[in-house]
Scaffold this motif. Structure first.
Motif, PDB file in Angstrom:
ATOM      1  N   GLU A 273     -17.297 -50.629 -22.688  1.00 35.90           N
ATOM      2  CA  GLU A 273     -17.088 -49.703 -23.805  1.00 35.90           C
ATOM      3  C   GLU A 273     -16.180 -48.719 -23.762  1.00 35.90           C
ATOM      4  O   GLU A 273     -15.191 -48.269 -24.371  1.00 35.90           O
ATOM      5  CB  GLU A 273     -18.284 -49.457 -24.754  1.00 35.90           C
ATOM      6  N   LYS A 274     -16.714 -47.954 -22.581  1.00 31.63           N
ATOM      7  CA  LYS A 274     -16.134 -46.701 -22.340  1.00 31.63           C
ATOM      8  C   LYS A 274     -14.547 -47.041 -21.717  1.00 31.63           C
ATOM      9  O   LYS A 274     -13.661 -46.351 -21.996  1.00 31.63           O
ATOM     10  CB  LYS A 274     -16.772 -46.028 -21.195  1.00 31.63           C
ATOM     11  N   GLU A 277     -12.572 -47.623 -24.535  1.00 33.62           N
ATOM     12  CA  GLU A 277     -12.036 -46.313 -25.255  1.00 33.62           C
ATOM     13  C   GLU A 277     -11.294 -45.519 -24.276  1.00 33.62           C
ATOM     14  O   GLU A 277     -10.174 -44.933 -24.754  1.00 33.62           O
ATOM     15  CB  GLU A 277     -13.353 -45.340 -25.368  1.00 33.62           C
ATOM     16  N   LEU A 278     -11.202 -45.733 -23.174  1.00 34.56           N
ATOM     17  CA  LEU A 278     -10.252 -44.978 -22.120  1.00 34.56           C
ATOM     18  C   LEU A 278      -8.862 -45.517 -22.031  1.00 34.56           C
ATOM     19  O   LEU A 278      -7.972 -44.658 -22.105  1.00 34.56           O
ATOM     20  CB  LEU A 278     -10.988 -44.887 -20.690  1.00 34.56           C
ATOM     21  N   LEU A 280      -7.570 -47.053 -24.717  1.00 35.70           N
ATOM     22  CA  LEU A 280      -6.996 -46.736 -25.920  1.00 35.70           C
ATOM     23  C   LEU A 280      -6.369 -45.180 -25.727  1.00 35.70           C
ATOM     24  O   LEU A 280      -5.379 -44.899 -26.272  1.00 35.70           O
ATOM     25  CB  LEU A 280      -7.913 -46.858 -27.052  1.00 35.70           C
ATOM     26  N   PHE A 281      -7.414 -44.280 -25.167  1.00 36.09           N
ATOM     27  CA  PHE A 281      -7.005 -42.751 -25.268  1.00 36.09           C
ATOM     28  C   PHE A 281      -5.770 -42.923 -24.129  1.00 36.09           C
ATOM     29  O   PHE A 281      -4.843 -42.060 -24.485  1.00 36.09           O
ATOM     30  CB  PHE A 281      -8.011 -42.178 -24.532  1.00 36.09           C
TER      31      PHE A 281
END
Length: 538
Positions: A273-274, A277-278, A280-281
């Motif tokens: 999940e991280k 998110e990473l 996407l960031f």
């Protein structure tokens, strides 16, 4: 999670703390059993050795008592042979047997075997070599006999000495040639009774020795059986403990592995999940970075256009002024000529003014053409960066020329020290961006507005690698700034509107576009040097 695993039967019936405590206690018990087993095994070896020694003593005592019996029989045999034949050889044998028994003559080796029968024939030879002189009594003492056994042997020895007296009487009769009487003594009832007494004592010694040896051997055997049995029991217990310990350890490890697997699965899911998110960031950051880089490129290009426009404005303004002055001179000359006031001097002055104005217009138009050509070449190279042969000195001069408006009013000198004959096959647009960005950084950050200074550009071709060096003698940088100079978005002038992508763009061009290396050396108050190296084709 643990309750769920217990319901599924994946955990052992003991909890983890109890298993660890049980394993620790099993280890302690195992070490105790190990020590006891060593003691038991050592005791077994000791009893085996004692049993071996007892058996050897029993055998040795049997051999010595047998020698006592044999020596008595051999003395009788030699005495009767001497009485029957009168041959002095048998008397000598008789005396030698006594001397060997008393330790007055060397005892032959292996004396317990058949010996005198080999000497009795005329040419008889001893079957064994001579040994050392030691009495039979001394040999018996070495056996550690008890008091009763010694008394019996001493009695047998005394009875044997008594028998010797009868044999001495027989020898005296033989010396008087009374062989019949001598033989009669050796076969008399008195002689036979004395012989029986000796054998009775020897038989009693056999009995005593056998009983003691049997008891000793039995005692050692019983202790050996006990120690050996104990060793086997201890060894079996150790094996059982080891297997049970392995079983507990395996159950405990499986429980721990399952628990860890659950933790790992949970952490893996969190990491995934991280990562999403990473990613996407990073994607958004990449887009923002690309946008900022494009803005930076347009800013550099805009500065370039502004600089060239400024440079073009000056010669064009001079040309416009000169041409308007020529128009004025023409109008004045036409008016003078119309009124017939034209003189030779006025015509000459007019011609001089026209020539001066024309030359000024011509030189400034050439300046404009040169600036436009330089701008076109650099701009085209930046937009369409294709590999080609470049006269590096002249090309860098053109790049510096496009930056002239940035330093023309400042006491700063830019020294192009590249060799005039250095031609390389490279990407000129990348070279232009690299040189212009580094020079602009030096002009902005290395020098204050009124500082004088030197920016030097040098280059050399070393074994297929182009080494480009751009240095200044300005303010320099501290260690913290030096460590982050190529990082994207790092700047020391963010309050002035700087983005911090210029040197990152340079780093990417050198390492990715040109496939080379770049490093920066700087000292506060001394200056900064950028060293670039990348492969080229000769």
């Amino acid at each position: 999670m643990i309750e769920q695993q217990e319901q599924e039967g994946t955990l052992p019936e003991y909890d983890n703390q109890y298993i660890l405590l049980l394993l620790k206690r099993l280890n302690n018990v195992f070490y105790i059993l190990f020590i006891l087993s060593i003691i038991a095994v050592t005791s077994s070896f000791v009893y085996i050795n004692q049993l071996k020694i007892a058996t050897q003593h029993h055998y040795d005592s049997y051999l010595l008592s047998e020698q006592l019996r044999l020596s008595s029989d051999q003395l009788t045999q030699m005495a009767r042979a001497y009485a029957a034949t009168g041959n002095v050889k048998y008397r000598n044998f008789f005396n030698k047997i006594l001397a060997i028994r008393n330790g007055d003559h060397t005892r032959p080796k292996n004396y317990h075997r058949v010996y005198w029968d080999f000497l009795m024939p005329i040419d008889g030879k001893a079957p064994f070599p001579e040994g050392t002189a030691i009495s039979l009594d001394r040999l018996l003492e070495r056996l550690h006999l008890d008091r009763r056994e010694l008394d019996v042997l001493i009695k047998a020895r005394q009875d044997s000495d008594g028998l010797t007296k009868l044999e001495d009487r027989a020898f005296e009769l033989v010396a008087q040639q009374k062989n019949t009487q001598a033989t009669a003594i050796l076969y008399s009832q008195e002689y036979l009774v004395a012989k029986v007494l000796i054998m009775n004592n020897i038989n009693e010694f056999y009995k005593l020795r056998e009983v003691r040896s049997e008891n000793l051997i039995k005692d050692r055997e019983e202790k050996l059986y006990v120690s050996a049995g104990l060793s086997i029991i201890l060894l079996a217990s150790m094996i059982i403990i080891l297997f049970y310990r392995f079983y507990l350890r395996a159950r405990f490890d499986r429980a721990q592995v399952e628990l860890l697997n659950g933790t790992v699965a949970l952490k893996t899911q969190q990491i995934r999940e991280k990562n999403i998110e990473l990613e996407l960031f990073i994607s958004n950051l990449k887009k923002a970075q690309d946008k900022l880089i494009e803005v930076e490129k347009m800013s550099v290009l805009g500065g370039l256009v502004a600089g060239v426009a400024h440079e073009i404005n000056t010669p064009i303004g001079v040309g416009i002024t000169a041409s308007s002055h020529q128009i004025y001179e023409l109008d004045e000359s036409q008016n003078i000529l119309k009124h017939g006031k034209m003189t030779k001097q006025k015509l000459t002055d007019f011609m001089d003014h026209i020539r001066t104005g024309s030359e000024l217009i011509f030189s400034n138009l050439n300046r404009v053409v040169h600036l436009i050509d330089s701008f076109k070449e650099v701009a085209v190279d930046q937009e369409m960066d294709e590999k080609r042969m470049v006269e590096l000195h002249d090309y860098v001069d053109q790049v510096i020329g496009t930056l002239y408006s940035q330093y023309c009013h400042r006491p700063i000198e830019i020294d192009n020290a590249i060799a005039l004959d250095l031609s390389v096959s490279t990407y000129p647009g990348s070279i232009s961006k690299i040189v212009s960005q580094i020079v602009l950084n030096s002009l902005i950050y290395a020098f204050s507005a009124d500082d004088d200074g030197l920016i030097k550009i040098s280059c050399s071709n070393k074994q297929g690698h182009l080494e480009l060096t751009i240095s200044d003698d300005g303010k320099g940088m501290d260690k913290e700034t030096l460590n982050h100079i190529f990082n994207p978005f790092f700047t020391t002038a963010r309050t002035s509107g700087a983005v911090g992508l210029g040197m990152n763009v340079v780093y990417n061009l050198v390492t990715q576009k040109l496939g080379g290396d770049i490093r920066c050396e700087s000292t506060l108050g001394v200056g900064t040097t950028i060293l670039i190296s990348f492969p080229i084709e000769d």
